[in-house]
Every structure is written in structure tokens, then in C-alpha cells.
Scaffold this motif. Structure first.
Motif, PDB file in Angstrom:
ATOM      1  N   MET A 211       4.375  12.397   2.920  1.00 50.65           N
ATOM      2  CA  MET A 211       5.259  12.192   3.820  1.00 50.65           C
ATOM      3  C   MET A 211       5.032  12.044   5.212  1.00 50.65           C
ATOM      4  O   MET A 211       5.267  11.409   5.867  1.00 50.65           O
ATOM      5  CB  MET A 211       6.769  12.805   3.729  1.00 50.65           C
ATOM      6  CG  MET A 211       7.378  12.613   2.342  1.00 50.65           C
ATOM      7  SD  MET A 211       8.904  13.368   2.018  1.00 50.65           S
ATOM      8  CE  MET A 211       9.053  13.621   0.185  1.00 50.65           C
ATOM      9  N   GLN A 212       4.399  13.322   5.352  1.00 52.35           N
ATOM     10  CA  GLN A 212       3.896  13.609   6.942  1.00 52.35           C
ATOM     11  C   GLN A 212       2.819  12.655   7.344  1.00 52.35           C
ATOM     12  O   GLN A 212       2.856  11.660   8.238  1.00 52.35           O
ATOM     13  CB  GLN A 212       3.311  14.944   7.008  1.00 52.35           C
ATOM     14  CG  GLN A 212       2.588  15.222   8.383  1.00 52.35           C
ATOM     15  CD  GLN A 212       2.389  16.763   8.507  1.00 52.35           C
ATOM     16  OE1 GLN A 212       1.621  17.243   7.648  1.00 52.35           O
ATOM     17  NE2 GLN A 212       2.394  17.412   9.644  1.00 52.35           N
ATOM     18  N   SER A 213       1.960  12.303   6.402  1.00 52.90           N
ATOM     19  CA  SER A 213       0.693  11.445   6.954  1.00 52.90           C
ATOM     20  C   SER A 213       1.267  10.092   7.035  1.00 52.90           C
ATOM     21  O   SER A 213       0.556   9.197   7.631  1.00 52.90           O
ATOM     22  CB  SER A 213      -0.356  11.684   6.003  1.00 52.90           C
ATOM     23  OG  SER A 213       0.033  11.176   4.642  1.00 52.90           O
ATOM     24  N   ARG A 214       2.242   9.485   6.087  1.00 52.43           N
ATOM     25  CA  ARG A 214       2.408   8.053   6.268  1.00 52.43           C
ATOM     26  C   ARG A 214       3.935   8.007   7.285  1.00 52.43           C
ATOM     27  O   ARG A 214       4.368   6.842   7.217  1.00 52.43           O
ATOM     28  CB  ARG A 214       3.168   7.818   4.619  1.00 52.43           C
ATOM     29  CG  ARG A 214       1.866   7.704   3.656  1.00 52.43           C
ATOM     30  CD  ARG A 214       0.720   6.763   3.996  1.00 52.43           C
ATOM     31  NE  ARG A 214       1.386   5.501   3.978  1.00 52.43           N
ATOM     32  CZ  ARG A 214       0.743   4.664   3.075  1.00 52.43           C
ATOM     33  NH1 ARG A 214      -0.160   4.804   2.129  1.00 52.43           N
ATOM     34  NH2 ARG A 214       1.286   3.300   3.208  1.00 52.43           N
ATOM     35  N   ASN A 215       4.514   9.233   7.708  1.00 49.18           N
ATOM     36  CA  ASN A 215       5.581   9.053   8.483  1.00 49.18           C
ATOM     37  C   ASN A 215       6.696   8.522   7.886  1.00 49.18           C
ATOM     38  O   ASN A 215       7.669   7.592   8.143  1.00 49.18           O
ATOM     39  CB  ASN A 215       5.360   8.517   9.834  1.00 49.18           C
ATOM     40  CG  ASN A 215       6.425   8.582  10.760  1.00 49.18           C
ATOM     41  OD1 ASN A 215       7.068   9.660  10.779  1.00 49.18           O
ATOM     42  ND2 ASN A 215       6.568   7.558  11.740  1.00 49.18           N
ATOM     43  N   VAL A 216       7.100   9.130   6.270  1.00 52.69           N
ATOM     44  CA  VAL A 216       7.977   8.245   5.586  1.00 52.69           C
ATOM     45  C   VAL A 216       8.888   9.734   5.313  1.00 52.69           C
ATOM     46  O   VAL A 216       8.466  10.990   5.248  1.00 52.69           O
ATOM     47  CB  VAL A 216       7.696   7.753   4.396  1.00 52.69           C
ATOM     48  CG1 VAL A 216       6.997   6.460   4.878  1.00 52.69           C
ATOM     49  CG2 VAL A 216       6.738   8.409   3.573  1.00 52.69           C
ATOM     50  N   GLY A 217      10.184   9.397   4.605  1.00 52.63           N
ATOM     51  CA  GLY A 217      11.016  10.526   4.365  1.00 52.63           C
ATOM     52  C   GLY A 217      11.353  10.605   2.722  1.00 52.63           C
ATOM     53  O   GLY A 217      11.950  11.323   2.089  1.00 52.63           O
ATOM     54  N   SER A 218      10.355   9.704   2.279  1.00 49.97           N
ATOM     55  CA  SER A 218      10.526   9.727   0.282  1.00 49.97           C
ATOM     56  C   SER A 218       9.334   9.055  -0.223  1.00 49.97           C
ATOM     57  O   SER A 218       8.452   8.273   0.815  1.00 49.97           O
ATOM     58  CB  SER A 218      11.685   8.871   0.108  1.00 49.97           C
ATOM     59  OG  SER A 218      11.531   7.633   0.362  1.00 49.97           O
TER      60      SER A 218
ATOM     61  N   ASP B 126       0.819  -1.260   0.058  1.00 46.37           N
ATOM     62  CA  ASP B 126       0.028  -0.058  -0.043  1.00 46.37           C
ATOM     63  C   ASP B 126       0.730   1.143   0.004  1.00 46.37           C
ATOM     64  O   ASP B 126       1.125   1.821   1.139  1.00 46.37           O
ATOM     65  CB  ASP B 126      -0.953   0.121   1.222  1.00 46.37           C
ATOM     66  CG  ASP B 126      -1.888   1.284   1.395  1.00 46.37           C
ATOM     67  OD1 ASP B 126      -1.957   1.684   0.083  1.00 46.37           O
ATOM     68  OD2 ASP B 126      -2.305   1.605   2.316  1.00 46.37           O
ATOM     69  N   VAL B 127       1.293   1.601  -1.246  1.00 40.11           N
ATOM     70  CA  VAL B 127       2.220   2.714  -1.405  1.00 40.11           C
ATOM     71  C   VAL B 127       1.559   4.026  -2.021  1.00 40.11           C
ATOM     72  O   VAL B 127       0.955   3.766  -2.833  1.00 40.11           O
ATOM     73  CB  VAL B 127       3.506   2.456  -2.345  1.00 40.11           C
ATOM     74  CG1 VAL B 127       4.533   3.478  -2.307  1.00 40.11           C
ATOM     75  CG2 VAL B 127       4.171   1.097  -1.704  1.00 40.11           C
ATOM     76  N   SER B 128       1.867   5.021  -1.195  1.00 38.84           N
ATOM     77  CA  SER B 128       1.217   6.352  -1.694  1.00 38.84           C
ATOM     78  C   SER B 128       2.508   6.851  -2.545  1.00 38.84           C
ATOM     79  O   SER B 128       3.807   6.903  -2.358  1.00 38.84           O
ATOM     80  CB  SER B 128       1.066   7.372  -0.684  1.00 38.84           C
ATOM     81  OG  SER B 128       0.101   6.874   0.217  1.00 38.84           O
ATOM     82  N   CYS B 129       2.019   7.530  -3.736  1.00 39.76           N
ATOM     83  CA  CYS B 129       2.934   8.327  -4.779  1.00 39.76           C
ATOM     84  C   CYS B 129       2.489   9.330  -5.129  1.00 39.76           C
ATOM     85  O   CYS B 129       1.257   9.908  -4.830  1.00 39.76           O
ATOM     86  CB  CYS B 129       3.209   7.210  -5.676  1.00 39.76           C
ATOM     87  SG  CYS B 129       2.001   6.650  -6.904  1.00 39.76           S
ATOM     88  N   VAL B 130       3.291  10.026  -5.767  1.00 40.92           N
ATOM     89  CA  VAL B 130       2.701  11.512  -6.271  1.00 40.92           C
ATOM     90  C   VAL B 130       3.201  11.404  -7.984  1.00 40.92           C
ATOM     91  O   VAL B 130       3.787  10.498  -8.176  1.00 40.92           O
ATOM     92  CB  VAL B 130       3.652  12.614  -5.726  1.00 40.92           C
ATOM     93  CG1 VAL B 130       3.109  12.898  -4.268  1.00 40.92           C
ATOM     94  CG2 VAL B 130       5.073  12.785  -5.955  1.00 40.92           C
ATOM     95  N   GLN B 131       2.565  12.276  -8.787  1.00 37.50           N
ATOM     96  CA  GLN B 131       2.665  12.281 -10.190  1.00 37.50           C
ATOM     97  C   GLN B 131       3.624  13.526 -10.320  1.00 37.50           C
ATOM     98  O   GLN B 131       3.918  14.408  -9.407  1.00 37.50           O
ATOM     99  CB  GLN B 131       1.363  12.728 -10.880  1.00 37.50           C
ATOM    100  CG  GLN B 131       0.264  11.825 -10.549  1.00 37.50           C
ATOM    101  CD  GLN B 131       0.669  10.521 -11.170  1.00 37.50           C
ATOM    102  OE1 GLN B 131       0.824  10.469 -12.394  1.00 37.50           O
ATOM    103  NE2 GLN B 131       0.396   9.512 -10.496  1.00 37.50           N
ATOM    104  N   PRO B 132       4.427  13.552 -11.413  1.00 38.74           N
ATOM    105  CA  PRO B 132       5.500  14.508 -11.699  1.00 38.74           C
ATOM    106  C   PRO B 132       4.713  16.130 -11.670  1.00 38.74           C
ATOM    107  O   PRO B 132       5.826  16.781 -11.258  1.00 38.74           O
ATOM    108  CB  PRO B 132       5.841  14.361 -13.237  1.00 38.74           C
ATOM    109  CG  PRO B 132       5.657  12.604 -13.304  1.00 38.74           C
ATOM    110  CD  PRO B 132       4.478  12.676 -12.444  1.00 38.74           C
TER     111      PRO B 132
ATOM    112  N   GLN C 131       2.162  18.685  -1.933  1.00 38.38           N
ATOM    113  CA  GLN C 131       1.583  17.493  -1.740  1.00 38.38           C
ATOM    114  C   GLN C 131       2.416  16.156  -1.439  1.00 38.38           C
ATOM    115  O   GLN C 131       2.019  15.360  -0.469  1.00 38.38           O
ATOM    116  CB  GLN C 131       0.578  16.991  -3.256  1.00 38.38           C
ATOM    117  CG  GLN C 131      -0.217  17.960  -3.735  1.00 38.38           C
ATOM    118  CD  GLN C 131      -0.635  17.706  -4.984  1.00 38.38           C
ATOM    119  OE1 GLN C 131      -0.210  18.248  -5.788  1.00 38.38           O
ATOM    120  NE2 GLN C 131      -1.773  17.193  -5.240  1.00 38.38           N
ATOM    121  N   ALA C 132       3.631  16.243  -1.859  1.00 38.99           N
ATOM    122  CA  ALA C 132       4.535  15.378  -1.386  1.00 38.99           C
ATOM    123  C   ALA C 132       4.990  15.316  -0.057  1.00 38.99           C
ATOM    124  O   ALA C 132       4.793  14.274   0.487  1.00 38.99           O
ATOM    125  CB  ALA C 132       5.722  15.292  -2.350  1.00 38.99           C
ATOM    126  N   ALA C 133       4.987  16.445   0.461  1.00 37.77           N
ATOM    127  CA  ALA C 133       5.383  16.814   1.679  1.00 37.77           C
ATOM    128  C   ALA C 133       4.351  16.139   2.748  1.00 37.77           C
ATOM    129  O   ALA C 133       4.413  15.624   3.661  1.00 37.77           O
ATOM    130  CB  ALA C 133       5.870  18.108   2.032  1.00 37.77           C
TER     131      ALA C 133
END
Length: 138
Positions: free
Chosen positions: A21-28, A4-10, A16-18
Motif C-alpha cells: 500500500m505504501q509503495s503503490r500509494n493505495v489504501g487497499s 499492473d495490480v499488486s496483490c498479497v496471498q492470504p 507485507q500488505a501495508a
């Protein structure tokens, strides 16, 4: 591997990317064109390639992302994943099918939960944490 990976579009904003990262508690976060991985954007990419250069939070992820993505296939074993992470000094490894479509992501913490050599995940983390060009040779 996390499926279950969240991603962003180019074209999505770095804001939105940040937020992901905040909601999923990840750095990338993977950057995908549809489901195909075209980049990775990290909190460090945002800081150095946008904030430090005075860009706005509406800057598109494609302007800040890392384009050379190191990934693995779903059948890659934990040993090889740890080696890839150490060699390329990355903490998250996108898992892509033969077409380059994102199917999951492996984090360094995931390797600690599988039955691999007792020090392998630790060795990978140690090498990832060293500055570039300063990796220990084993």
C-alpha cells in the motif's frame, strides 16, 4: 482500469500488505489465492482488525481481510462500475475474468477520466463517502 495490480496471498503478513500500500500509494490491496481474488485488505482493515486488537505485524492477511469481494468483469461499462462502487461504498473495484482471476482494478479516480455522465463519478464518490445506512436516494 489499472492492469499492473499488486496483490498479497492470504498467508502473507499484514506488514507485507501495508508495504505494498505504501509503495503503490493505495489504501487497499486484493488478496489472491494464485490469481483468484479471495478478499480485499484495506488500511482500515489492518487498523481495526489487527492494530486495535493488539495483533502483530506478522498477522496473516486472511485474518483481517474483507472476504465479501465486490468485483466486475472486464466488459463492465463505467456507468455500472460507478453504480457498484456507490452501492457498496468502495473506492476500488477488482476486475476479474469469468474464472475469478484478477485482471485489473478500477479506482474511483479512473471513472473521472472516462466519458460518462458529468456528475456520475462525483455522485459515486459522494455516496461512497457517506456512513453506511446514510446513502442519499436519487
Amino acid at each position: 482500469m489499472t492492469q499492473d495490480v499488486s496483490c498479497v496471498q492470504p498467508s502473507d503478513s499484514i506488514k507485507q500488505a501495508a508495504q505494498i500500500m505504501q509503495s503503490r500509494n493505495v489504501g487497499s490491496v486484493p488478496v489472491c489465492d494464485g490469481k483468484k481474488v479471495v478478499g480485499m485488505i484495506t488500511d482500515r482493515d489492518i487498523t481495526l482488525n489487527a492494530v486495535a486488537k493488539g495483533k502483530t505485524s506478522e498477522t496473516q492477511t486472511q485474518e483481517c481481510m474483507t472476504q465479501q469481494v465486490v468485483s466486475c468483469r472486464p466488459d463492465t461499462d463505467a456507468h455500472e462500475a460507478a453504480d457498484l462502487m456507490a452501492r457498496h461504498q468502495i473506492r476500488r473495484l477488482p476486475v476479474c475474468d469469468a474464472s475469478g482471476n484478477l485482471v485489473g482494478i478500477v479506482a474511483i479516480g479512473d471513472l473521472a477520466t472516462v466519458d460518462i455522465h458529468i456528475n456520475e463519478a462525483g455522485d459515486a464518490l459522494s455516496q461512497i463517502s457517506q456512513p453506511s445506512g446514510q446513502q442519499e436516494i436519487h
